[in-house]
Design a protein around this motif. Structure first.
Motif, PDB file in Angstrom:
ATOM      1  N   ALA A  79      42.172  42.734  63.836  1.00 18.09           N
ATOM      2  CA  ALA A  79      41.453  42.080  62.743  1.00 18.09           C
ATOM      3  C   ALA A  79      40.865  43.105  61.777  1.00 18.09           C
ATOM      4  CB  ALA A  79      40.340  41.196  63.297  1.00 18.09           C
ATOM      5  N   ALA A  80      40.976  42.783  60.508  1.00 13.22           N
ATOM      6  CA  ALA A  80      40.350  43.619  59.482  1.00 13.22           C
ATOM      7  C   ALA A  80      38.863  43.316  59.404  1.00 13.22           C
ATOM      8  CB  ALA A  80      41.005  43.363  58.127  1.00 13.22           C
ATOM      9  N   LEU A  81      38.103  44.225  58.838  1.00 15.95           N
ATOM     10  CA  LEU A  81      36.673  43.995  58.653  1.00 15.95           C
ATOM     11  C   LEU A  81      36.467  42.909  57.594  1.00 15.95           C
ATOM     12  CD1 LEU A  81      35.287  47.645  58.670  1.00 15.95           C
ATOM     13  CD2 LEU A  81      35.153  45.946  60.491  1.00 15.95           C
ATOM     14  N   PRO A  82      35.326  42.229  57.613  1.00 12.12           N
ATOM     15  CA  PRO A  82      35.076  41.183  56.618  1.00 12.12           C
ATOM     16  C   PRO A  82      35.221  41.740  55.199  1.00 12.12           C
ATOM     17  CG  PRO A  82      33.412  41.114  58.341  1.00 12.12           C
ATOM     18  CD  PRO A  82      34.216  42.351  58.578  1.00 12.12           C
ATOM     19  N   ALA A  83      35.871  40.941  54.363  1.00 17.34           N
ATOM     20  CA  ALA A  83      36.054  41.358  52.968  1.00 17.34           C
ATOM     21  C   ALA A  83      34.703  41.426  52.262  1.00 17.34           C
ATOM     22  CB  ALA A  83      36.980  40.387  52.253  1.00 17.34           C
ATOM     23  N   LEU A  84      34.631  42.294  51.284  1.00 13.89           N
ATOM     24  CA  LEU A  84      33.404  42.426  50.499  1.00 13.89           C
ATOM     25  C   LEU A  84      33.465  41.424  49.346  1.00 13.89           C
ATOM     26  CD1 LEU A  84      30.812  44.168  50.247  1.00 13.89           C
ATOM     27  CD2 LEU A  84      32.047  45.543  48.579  1.00 13.89           C
ATOM     28  N   PRO A  85      32.607  40.399  49.340  1.00 11.20           N
ATOM     29  CA  PRO A  85      32.661  39.408  48.257  1.00 11.20           C
ATOM     30  C   PRO A  85      32.216  40.013  46.931  1.00 11.20           C
ATOM     31  CG  PRO A  85      30.781  38.983  49.690  1.00 11.20           C
ATOM     32  CD  PRO A  85      31.561  40.088  50.331  1.00 11.20           C
ATOM     33  N   ALA A 121      37.889  53.899  60.432  1.00 13.37           N
ATOM     34  CA  ALA A 121      38.314  53.714  61.821  1.00 13.37           C
ATOM     35  C   ALA A 121      39.128  52.425  61.951  1.00 13.37           C
ATOM     36  CB  ALA A 121      37.094  53.674  62.730  1.00 13.37           C
ATOM     37  N   ASN A 122      38.710  51.388  61.242  1.00 12.23           N
ATOM     38  CA  ASN A 122      39.456  50.129  61.275  1.00 12.23           C
ATOM     39  C   ASN A 122      40.856  50.308  60.709  1.00 12.23           C
ATOM     40  OD1 ASN A 122      40.096  47.372  59.568  1.00 12.23           O
ATOM     41  ND2 ASN A 122      39.145  46.938  61.551  1.00 12.23           N
ATOM     42  N   TYR A 123      40.994  51.121  59.643  1.00  9.78           N
ATOM     43  CA  TYR A 123      42.322  51.394  59.077  1.00  9.78           C
ATOM     44  C   TYR A 123      43.206  52.092  60.107  1.00  9.78           C
ATOM     45  CZ  TYR A 123      40.603  50.318  54.343  1.00  9.78           C
ATOM     46  OH  TYR A 123      40.108  49.710  53.231  1.00  9.78           O
ATOM     47  N   THR A 124      42.637  53.080  60.798  1.00  6.68           N
ATOM     48  CA  THR A 124      43.412  53.825  61.803  1.00  6.68           C
ATOM     49  C   THR A 124      43.893  52.905  62.914  1.00  6.68           C
ATOM     50  OG1 THR A 124      42.116  55.825  61.331  1.00  6.68           O
ATOM     51  CG2 THR A 124      43.363  55.772  63.382  1.00  6.68           C
ATOM     52  N   ILE A 125      43.015  52.027  63.358  1.00  4.12           N
ATOM     53  CA  ILE A 125      43.384  51.100  64.429  1.00  4.12           C
ATOM     54  C   ILE A 125      44.477  50.140  63.949  1.00  4.12           C
ATOM     55  CG2 ILE A 125      42.536  49.254  65.927  1.00  4.12           C
ATOM     56  CD1 ILE A 125      39.769  50.652  65.802  1.00  4.12           C
ATOM     57  N   ARG A 126      44.354  49.648  62.739  1.00  5.76           N
ATOM     58  CA  ARG A 126      45.314  48.655  62.232  1.00  5.76           C
ATOM     59  C   ARG A 126      46.692  49.260  61.957  1.00  5.76           C
ATOM     60  NH1 ARG A 126      42.460  46.411  57.250  1.00  5.76           N
ATOM     61  NH2 ARG A 126      44.444  45.298  56.988  1.00  5.76           N
ATOM     62  N   THR A 127      46.739  50.578  61.737  1.00  5.93           N
ATOM     63  CA  THR A 127      48.061  51.197  61.564  1.00  5.93           C
ATOM     64  C   THR A 127      48.849  51.200  62.872  1.00  5.93           C
ATOM     65  OG1 THR A 127      47.116  53.383  61.962  1.00  5.93           O
ATOM     66  CG2 THR A 127      47.314  52.661  59.666  1.00  5.93           C
ATOM     67  N   LYS A 128      48.119  51.145  64.013  1.00  2.46           N
ATOM     68  CA  LYS A 128      48.778  51.178  65.320  1.00  2.46           C
ATOM     69  C   LYS A 128      48.814  49.809  65.995  1.00  2.46           C
ATOM     70  CE  LYS A 128      47.452  55.996  65.984  1.00  2.46           C
ATOM     71  NZ  LYS A 128      46.764  56.985  66.849  1.00  2.46           N
ATOM     72  N   ALA A 178      46.285  47.754  51.695  1.00  2.00           N
ATOM     73  CA  ALA A 178      47.191  48.912  51.745  1.00  2.00           C
ATOM     74  C   ALA A 178      46.753  49.963  52.756  1.00  2.00           C
ATOM     75  CB  ALA A 178      47.286  49.537  50.357  1.00  2.00           C
ATOM     76  N   LEU A 179      45.591  49.762  53.394  1.00  2.00           N
ATOM     77  CA  LEU A 179      45.023  50.759  54.312  1.00  2.00           C
ATOM     78  C   LEU A 179      44.922  52.120  53.624  1.00  2.00           C
ATOM     79  CD1 LEU A 179      46.954  49.813  57.594  1.00  2.00           C
ATOM     80  CD2 LEU A 179      44.741  48.965  56.766  1.00  2.00           C
ATOM     81  N   ASP A 180      44.407  52.071  52.401  1.00  2.00           N
ATOM     82  CA  ASP A 180      44.329  53.258  51.554  1.00  2.00           C
ATOM     83  C   ASP A 180      42.970  53.936  51.738  1.00  2.00           C
ATOM     84  OD1 ASP A 180      44.395  55.183  49.590  1.00  2.00           O
ATOM     85  OD2 ASP A 180      45.170  53.864  48.021  1.00  2.00           O
ATOM     86  N   ALA A 181      42.925  54.915  52.617  1.00  2.00           N
ATOM     87  CA  ALA A 181      41.670  55.614  52.916  1.00  2.00           C
ATOM     88  C   ALA A 181      41.191  56.432  51.734  1.00  2.00           C
ATOM     89  CB  ALA A 181      41.855  56.507  54.140  1.00  2.00           C
ATOM     90  N   GLU A 182      42.124  57.004  50.983  1.00  2.00           N
ATOM     91  CA  GLU A 182      41.737  57.841  49.851  1.00  2.00           C
ATOM     92  C   GLU A 182      41.039  57.017  48.774  1.00  2.00           C
ATOM     93  OE1 GLU A 182      43.818  60.916  46.625  1.00  2.00           O
ATOM     94  OE2 GLU A 182      44.954  60.146  48.345  1.00  2.00           O
ATOM     95  N   ALA A 183      41.588  55.844  48.474  1.00  2.00           N
ATOM     96  CA  ALA A 183      40.954  54.984  47.470  1.00  2.00           C
ATOM     97  C   ALA A 183      39.605  54.487  47.973  1.00  2.00           C
ATOM     98  CB  ALA A 183      41.861  53.809  47.126  1.00  2.00           C
ATOM     99  N   LEU A 184      39.521  54.144  49.244  1.00  2.00           N
ATOM    100  CA  LEU A 184      38.267  53.643  49.803  1.00  2.00           C
ATOM    101  C   LEU A 184      37.155  54.675  49.677  1.00  2.00           C
ATOM    102  CD1 LEU A 184      37.160  51.139  51.436  1.00  2.00           C
ATOM    103  CD2 LEU A 184      37.428  52.585  53.452  1.00  2.00           C
ATOM    104  N   ALA A 185      37.477  55.949  49.852  1.00  2.68           N
ATOM    105  CA  ALA A 185      36.467  57.005  49.810  1.00  2.68           C
ATOM    106  C   ALA A 185      35.859  57.179  48.428  1.00  2.68           C
ATOM    107  CB  ALA A 185      37.078  58.325  50.274  1.00  2.68           C
ATOM    108  N   THR A 186      36.473  56.598  47.394  1.00  2.00           N
ATOM    109  CA  THR A 186      35.892  56.696  46.049  1.00  2.00           C
ATOM    110  C   THR A 186      34.748  55.718  45.850  1.00  2.00           C
ATOM    111  OG1 THR A 186      37.457  55.101  45.113  1.00  2.00           O
ATOM    112  CG2 THR A 186      38.121  57.418  45.109  1.00  2.00           C
ATOM    113  N   ARG A 187      34.570  54.772  46.792  1.00  3.81           N
ATOM    114  CA  ARG A 187      33.512  53.779  46.637  1.00  3.81           C
ATOM    115  C   ARG A 187      32.683  53.562  47.901  1.00  3.81           C
ATOM    116  NH1 ARG A 187      31.135  52.494  41.929  1.00  3.81           N
ATOM    117  NH2 ARG A 187      32.634  51.966  40.312  1.00  3.81           N
ATOM    118  N   PHE A 188      33.011  54.254  48.994  1.00  3.35           N
ATOM    119  CA  PHE A 188      32.252  54.109  50.231  1.00  3.35           C
ATOM    120  C   PHE A 188      31.812  55.475  50.722  1.00  3.35           C
ATOM    121  CE2 PHE A 188      33.956  49.958  50.044  1.00  3.35           C
ATOM    122  CZ  PHE A 188      33.307  49.159  50.970  1.00  3.35           C
ATOM    123  N   THR A 189      30.737  55.482  51.476  1.00  6.50           N
ATOM    124  CA  THR A 189      30.226  56.713  52.067  1.00  6.50           C
ATOM    125  C   THR A 189      29.443  56.375  53.324  1.00  6.50           C
ATOM    126  OG1 THR A 189      28.998  58.749  51.596  1.00  6.50           O
ATOM    127  CG2 THR A 189      28.055  56.705  50.780  1.00  6.50           C
ATOM    128  N   GLY A 190      29.107  57.388  54.100  1.00  5.16           N
ATOM    129  CA  GLY A 190      28.234  57.216  55.257  1.00  5.16           C
ATOM    130  C   GLY A 190      28.775  56.243  56.292  1.00  5.16           C
TER     131      GLY A 190
END
Length: 620
Positions: free
Chosen positions: A379-385, A367-374, A347-359
């Motif tokens: 390519a998306a970043l590797p999924a987190l297994p 940045a990958n979300y911003t690029i993929r919107t345009k 969903a390219l949901d930056a707000e949800a991502l910020a609840t579990r990622f930092t730094g």
């Protein structure tokens, strides 16, 4: 005599069978020990202490009732206390003098009771805070916080109005009970423990009675046969004179009994034959339970054994802090993060991502979300297994911040390189956030580390006990990437197997510079990233160190009137199609190293990396 013996056998059989049945009915002890308590005072939280949970041996069955949502979770007592801090709550204890549960108030006065009270936010402790500083001194509790979903809990349960669950926890574990953090906690709490109500004599008594009953029947039949034989013809006696025969009077026609009630004898015989069989069969079947017979096994019962994973850690030395998380706890945390990341990536949901990622990990993904919107096909970043965890290294810590490192394989795609993530929890009420997420090198050999049930100490950034202090690793490696063999730190880092150096090192930079048109110039720069330096000790007295680097590429036009036209991701982030001023692109590098101990002849080895464009802007 046979009749007497049969009667004695019947009486003894009846007595034994009745005693055996009575042991399983009238005299049977309760199958569990139950204690209840009512929570009063309207506190939003209640804590069942470890002492109350272990008031009796065996599994603990907890029943909680109250209006609305009922939430229950268990975790280490120190973690439960840290989450509550000084907030008012009811504490459920056990009084051995009375054998009853007790409910007492603990913590400060409930802010909800005051109309002028306002919730206070949890301040984030600074990165330089002392690692052993008590969490309660660092951050006050948030009034009305919902404990559901906290990473501190080993397991949690939620239900509507009534909740019943069975756990088996060792000493040092407490249970927190709440509603939603704003409403009063459920008021009715009941604890049950299994009680040993086995009756080992019931089976022998019933079986022995059945045997005596069978013997009595046999004796009774033998007595009947003997009596029938004793009615045979007797010896002849002398005959006297015969009396004259009188005429017979007519008799009324008799009605046979079987014409009215049927063949009574056959029914009686059938009944006598069936009753012993049914009785003996039912008694035999009822005595099949293990509770009916004396135990011959020396193994502890399943009810007395601890729940798997609840007490799998060896006893810690008194001066050694416990590991930040257990393996099952981390598996649950990683699974939740993996699901959230997958949904946010789609969903390219930056707000949800910020609840579990930092730094650095958050910077790269945003940045990958911003690029993929345009650029839709970018390519998306590797999924987190999500699993399995092949290595778990939690920090030894009873305070905050806490750090955990783990290596995860992708079970759905084993060909993908394992992913190593470093998580940080800033305070008791914060969840673990992914600060670093890198893919391991193909030839990487992760050094031996302490078992997850023990954990590893956090190495100070300026420690002199390593080949290089952790806080200097990022700058030294960045210098190698920029200068190659000319760097003074070149010989400290292992070049063999370092594929990241071949992708972005000096040779690659020189190649990129050569391909640039003569109308433009390119300059490279490196700097230490914003990510915190994290170092966890290894078994060889070395350390696994996570750092971040920022690499810059500045492209400027050389000739007057010339322009620079960024492409792809750089164009998407900068929003510039052409510029006469120039473009500066910043790449974020996440790096994981093994740093040997001071004095070692080994080199610093790159274990894994992740790189991505995080910024691109027109020069001013």
């Amino acid at each position: 005599m046979r009749f007497v013996l049969a009667i004695v056998a019947f009486v003894l059989a009846a007595v034994m069978i009745m005693l055996g049945i009575a042991q399983r009915t009238v005299f049977l002890e309760p199958a569990s020990t139950s204690l209840s308590v009512t929570v009063e005072g309207g506190d939003r939280y209640a804590v069942i202490t470890s002492k109350a949970l272990r008031a009796n041996p065996g599994n603990q069955t907890i029943t909680v009732s109250g209006p609305g949502t009922v939430f229950l979770a268990y975790g280490r007592s120190a973690d439960v206390d840290a989450w509550l801090s000084e907030e008012a709550h009811a504490e459920i204890g056990f009084a051995r003098t009375t054998g009853k549960l007790t409910s007492t108030s603990a913590g400060e006065a409930d802010p909800a009771a005051s109309p002028t009270a306002t919730p206070t936010a949890v301040p984030t402790p600074s990165a330089t805070a002392a690692p052993d500083a008590p969490a309660a001194d660092a951050e006050p509790a948030v009034a009305g916080a919902n404990p559901a979903g906290s990473d501190l809990w080993l397991e949690e349960f939620t239900a509507d109005r009534d909740l019943k669950t069975r756990i088996n926890v060792p000493a040092g574990i407490s249970v927190i009970v709440a509603s939603d953090g704003t409403q009063p906690a459920p008021t009715k709490i009941t604890l049950d423990w299994p009680a040993d109500n086995a009756t080992p004599l019931a089976g022998p008594l019933i079986a022995g009675g059945a045997v005596l009953l069978l013997i009595g029947l046999i004796l009774y039949l033998l007595a009947l046969m003997h009596m029938r034989r004793s009615r045979g013809p007797r010896r002849n006696l002398p005959k006297g004179p015969r009396m004259p025969r009188l005429p017979r009077a007519p008799r009324p026609k008799s009605i046979k009994a079987n014409e009215i009630t049927g063949p009574r004898r056959s029914i009686t015989r059938s009944f006598l034959a069936v009753v012993p069989v049914v009785l003996v069969s039912s008694l035999a079947l009822s005595g099949c339970s293990a509770d009916f017979w004396p135990s011959t096994s020396s193994k502890p019962s399943a009810a007395a054994s601890p729940t798997a994973g609840a007490s799998d850690a060896p006893k810690q030395a008194e001066d050694v802090p416990p590991p930040a998380v257990t393996v099952p706890q981390l598996e649950r945390i990683v699974r939740k993060i993996a699901v959230l990341t997958r949904d946010a990536d789609v969903a390219l949901d930056a707000e949800a991502l910020a609840t579990r990622f930092t730094g650095p990990a958050l910077e790269q993904r945003l940045a990958n979300y911003t690029i993929r919107t345009k650029i839709k096909k970018f390519a998306a970043l590797p999924a987190l297994p999500a699993s399995p965890l092949t290595l778990t290294l939690p920090q030894q810590s009873s305070a905050w911040p806490r750090v955990v490192m783990t290596v995860i394989l992708d079970k759905d795609n084993p060909t993908v390189a394992p992913t190593a993530i470093v998580l940080r929890q800033e305070n008791p009420r914060a969840n673990y956030l992914v600060e670093y997420a890198v893919q391991l090198e193909a030839a990487a050999q992760v050094p031996g580390v302490a078992p997850a049930v023990i954990g590893a100490p956090l190495i100070a950034p300026d420690s002199k006990l390593l080949l290089m202090p952790p806080e200097q690793i990022a700058a030294a490696y960045a210098d190698v990437l920029l200068k190659g063999e000319a760097s003074e730190f070149f010989d400290l880092f292992e070049a063999k197997g370092d594929t990241f150096r071949t992708q972005v090192g000096l040779e690659k930079k020189t190649e990129k510079k050569a391909k640039l048109p003569k109308t433009a110039s390119i300059a490279f720069g490196t700097a230490v990233g914003t990510g915190k330096t994290i170092a966890l000790a290894t078994n060889d007295s070395g350390s696994i160190v996570a750092v971040s680097i920022k690499e810059t590429e500045t492209v400027k036009p050389v000739d007057a009137g010339a322009t620079v036209s960024p492409e792809g991701a750089s164009k998407a982030l900068s929003g510039v199609s052409a510029t006469a001023k120039g473009i500066q692109s910043i790449y974020g590098d996440q790096l994981l190293f093994h740093v040997p101990a001071a004095g070692s002849t080994d080199k610093i080895v790159l274990l894994g990396f992740a790189q991505g464009l995080i910024s691109s802007a027109e020069l001013k």
